[in-house]
Scaffold this active site. Structure first.
Site, PDB file in Angstrom:
ATOM      1  N   LYS A 117       0.876  -1.220  -0.012  1.00  0.00           N
ATOM      2  CA  LYS A 117       0.048  -0.185  -0.108  1.00  0.00           C
ATOM      3  C   LYS A 117       0.794   1.339   0.272  1.00  0.00           C
ATOM      4  O   LYS A 117       0.271   2.213  -0.491  1.00  0.00           O
ATOM      5  CB  LYS A 117      -0.947   0.062   1.288  1.00  0.00           C
ATOM      6  CG  LYS A 117      -2.027  -0.845   1.071  1.00  0.00           C
ATOM      7  CD  LYS A 117      -3.426  -0.925   1.650  1.00  0.00           C
ATOM      8  CE  LYS A 117      -4.409  -1.750   1.274  1.00  0.00           C
ATOM      9  NZ  LYS A 117      -5.788  -1.615   1.794  1.00  0.00           N
ATOM     10  N   LYS A 200      -5.565 -10.303  -6.234  1.00  0.00           N
ATOM     11  CA  LYS A 200      -6.873 -10.806  -5.694  1.00  0.00           C
ATOM     12  C   LYS A 200      -7.653  -9.612  -6.075  1.00  0.00           C
ATOM     13  O   LYS A 200      -7.396  -8.297  -6.032  1.00  0.00           O
ATOM     14  CB  LYS A 200      -6.354 -10.850  -4.090  1.00  0.00           C
ATOM     15  CG  LYS A 200      -6.456  -9.443  -3.195  1.00  0.00           C
ATOM     16  CD  LYS A 200      -6.514  -9.485  -1.977  1.00  0.00           C
ATOM     17  CE  LYS A 200      -6.670  -8.047  -1.280  1.00  0.00           C
ATOM     18  NZ  LYS A 200      -7.413  -7.970   0.069  1.00  0.00           N
ATOM     19  N   LYS A 203     -11.313  -4.106  -2.847  1.00  0.00           N
ATOM     20  CA  LYS A 203     -12.085  -2.849  -2.655  1.00  0.00           C
ATOM     21  C   LYS A 203     -11.173  -1.650  -3.389  1.00  0.00           C
ATOM     22  O   LYS A 203     -11.563  -0.940  -4.314  1.00  0.00           O
ATOM     23  CB  LYS A 203     -12.454  -2.696  -1.619  1.00  0.00           C
ATOM     24  CG  LYS A 203     -13.295  -3.433  -0.812  1.00  0.00           C
ATOM     25  CD  LYS A 203     -14.082  -2.598   0.627  1.00  0.00           C
ATOM     26  CE  LYS A 203     -14.274  -3.812   1.448  1.00  0.00           C
ATOM     27  NZ  LYS A 203     -13.388  -3.611   2.619  1.00  0.00           N
TER      28      LYS A 203
HETATM   29  P1  ATP Z   1      -8.917  -2.896   0.634  1.00  0.00           P
HETATM   30  O1  ATP Z   1      -8.795  -2.984  -0.730  1.00  0.00           O
HETATM   31  O2  ATP Z   1      -9.822  -1.599   1.303  1.00  0.00           O
HETATM   32  O3  ATP Z   1      -7.808  -3.300   1.588  1.00  0.00           O
HETATM   33  P2  ATP Z   1     -10.203  -5.493   0.815  1.00  0.00           P
HETATM   34  O4  ATP Z   1     -11.117  -5.691  -0.409  1.00  0.00           O
HETATM   35  O5  ATP Z   1      -8.861  -6.183   0.593  1.00  0.00           O
HETATM   36  O6  ATP Z   1     -10.190  -3.833   1.296  1.00  0.00           O
HETATM   37  P3  ATP Z   1     -10.862  -5.665   3.518  1.00  0.00           P
HETATM   38  O7  ATP Z   1     -11.922  -4.997   4.214  1.00  0.00           O
HETATM   39  O8  ATP Z   1      -9.397  -5.608   3.708  1.00  0.00           O
HETATM   40  O9  ATP Z   1     -11.027  -5.919   1.960  1.00  0.00           O
HETATM   41  O10 ATP Z   1     -11.007  -7.390   3.904  1.00  0.00           O
HETATM   42  C1  ATP Z   1     -12.163  -7.883   4.594  1.00  0.00           C
HETATM   43  C2  ATP Z   1     -11.855  -9.467   4.704  1.00  0.00           C
HETATM   44  O11 ATP Z   1     -12.058 -10.062   3.549  1.00  0.00           O
HETATM   45  C3  ATP Z   1     -10.398  -9.725   5.300  1.00  0.00           C
HETATM   46  O12 ATP Z   1     -10.601 -10.905   6.223  1.00  0.00           O
HETATM   47  C4  ATP Z   1      -9.912 -10.317   3.893  1.00  0.00           C
HETATM   48  O13 ATP Z   1      -8.669 -11.144   4.112  1.00  0.00           O
HETATM   49  C5  ATP Z   1     -10.979 -10.939   3.260  1.00  0.00           C
HETATM   50  N1  ATP Z   1     -10.769 -10.633   1.699  1.00  0.00           N
HETATM   51  C6  ATP Z   1     -10.498  -9.554   1.033  1.00  0.00           C
HETATM   52  N2  ATP Z   1     -10.390  -9.643  -0.249  1.00  0.00           N
HETATM   53  C7  ATP Z   1     -10.245 -10.756  -0.580  1.00  0.00           C
HETATM   54  C8  ATP Z   1     -10.203 -11.749  -1.493  1.00  0.00           C
HETATM   55  N3  ATP Z   1     -10.073 -11.492  -2.893  1.00  0.00           N
HETATM   56  N4  ATP Z   1     -10.248 -13.026  -1.327  1.00  0.00           N
HETATM   57  C9  ATP Z   1     -10.310 -13.770  -0.272  1.00  0.00           C
HETATM   58  N5  ATP Z   1     -10.666 -12.924   1.066  1.00  0.00           N
HETATM   59  C10 ATP Z   1     -10.547 -11.460   0.956  1.00  0.00           C
END
Ligand code: ATP
Ligand code: LTN
Length: 338
Positions: A117, A200, A203
């Site tokens: 990040k 992955k 968001k």
């Molecule tokens: P950001 O991009 O804002 O960091 P994010 O999409 O990675 O957000 P988080 O809020 O950080 O989402 O994650 C919430 C939960 O979802 C965490 O337990 C994270 O490990 C899981 N998670 C996020 N993206 C994935 C993915 N692509 N596959 C499996 N688990 C995920």
């Protein structure tokens, strides 16, 4: 004989977007729903974490409510689970400060999420909050002494740091924290971006066509599935190295229907990607349509949602304040007069 207290389960999710996506659901929150039956559950919206990158204060409060509504719509039961907002409990930030003093600078800097990040604009301009993010996460967890923390694969390293810090505190002062275990489902631990299956689904990192938001218009989600990147040989087969796009779609299909990957591969033997994606698009629409309706219904009654969050914070505070009092006592802080 008196009932034994149940071991606890705890997890959090950031309100960093207008909707959760399929990675969040299949990787993490779906397990929250099943685990609440056998554990004493604590689930929270990580709004303190959400400000570690630039955010829009006009949106944060509403996104926090929408996050809570989605958790309930998914099946988190507010009667059984404490659903709360991280910033409603000052104990999280207070324990984070204590753990900051136990973490070395190098240890924090080695975290891959921080490296990823902060690489965007250069480490020098990343906030110190982004650097200490995993330490706040450790505080979130350790306050509740949970057995399991259900998350996606990307959080494994933060869980390792949490265990290290718990051990360090226990060793240096007195046994206070339980060592939590990550609960990561292998099959769905990393759902990939539909347009770039090398990354992955995320968001913050995915383009709109690479991510399926649970609150998207169902026709939009169906279209995204149909235009997901696959490959040119047209054989539905699970092979993460050679066919990451198709394998990702098989993972999503299997998780949503309960059908095994082998069963799906056999069913689509000799058919092309068109049939496969068309059917998966229907499965996705069937899943998201009632989910969206339930979420919108819950959002209509803002007072009820706020009451759920208030009640959740009370349950959480009863546990968190006791742990923090133990920590302060063990650190040798002078007790404040009542
Ligand atoms: P950001 O991009 O804002 O960091 P994010 O999409 O990675 O957000 P988080 O809020 O950080 O989402 O994650 C919430 C939960 O979802 C965490 O337990 C994270 O490990 C899981 N998670 C996020 N993206 C994935 C993915 N692509 N596959 C499996 N688990 C995920
Ligand atoms: N960093 C997590 C969100 C999070 C969390 C937690 C998860 C904050 N605190 C405590 C589990 C336990 C993420 O999903 N990105």
């Amino acid at each position: 004989m008196a009932d034994q207290p149940l071991p606890r389960v705890l997890s959090g999710i950031q309100p960093t977007a207008d909707s959760f996506h399929f990675g969040n659901y299949l990787g993490a929150t779906r397990q929250w729903v099943t685990l609440q039956d056998e554990f004493e559950p604590f689930f929270f919206i990580a709004d303190l974490h959400a400000i570690s990158v630039e955010h829009d204060p006009k949106k944060l409060g509403e996104r926090t409510r929408v996050a809570a509504a989605q958790l309930i719509a998914m099946g988190i039961d507010p009667e059984r689970s404490a659903i709360f907002v991280q910033s409603h409990l000052p104990e999280h930030a207070e324990l984070a400060w204590v753990l900051n003093s136990l973490t070395s600078f190098g240890e924090a800097r080695r975290m891959t999420q921080f490296k990823d990040k902060s690489a965007k604009d250069g480490e020098g301009s990343a906030s110190v909050g982004l650097l200490t993010y995993p330490i706040l996460q450790a505080a979130d967890i350790l306050l509740y002494r949970p057995q399991y923390v259900p998350v996606g694969e990307d959080q494994r390293q933060h869980l390792e740091l949490t265990r290290d810090l718990a051990q360090r505190f226990n060793h240096r002062y007195k046994k206070t924290f339980r060592l939590p275990e990550p609960f990561i489902l292998k099959e769905t631990a990393k759902i990939l971006d539909l347009q770039n299956p090398a990354k992955k689904m995320s968001k913050s990192g995915s383009s709109p066509s690479g991510i399926i938001d649970l609150l998207d218009e169902p026709t939009v989600s169906a279209k995204k599935i149909r235009s997901a990147v696959t490959d040119s040989d047209s054989v539905v087969r699970f092979d993460e190295a050679e066919k990451p796009g198709v394998s990702n779609l098989l993972t999503i299909y299997s998780a949503l229907t309960g059908r095994t990957i082998e069963d799906l591969v056999t069913a689509y033997d000799g058919k092309g990607y068109g049939d496969f994606k068309g059917d998966l698009a229907e499965v996705v629409v069937e899943f998201v349509t009632p989910f969206r309706d339930r979420t919108h219904e819950l959002l209509e009654d803002g007072d009820r949602l706020d009451a759920v969050l208030h009640h959740g914070a009370e349950k959480a505070r009863a546990v968190a304040s006791r742990t923090l009092a133990d920590v302060y006592e063990r650190l040798g802080f002078l007790k404040a007069r009542d």
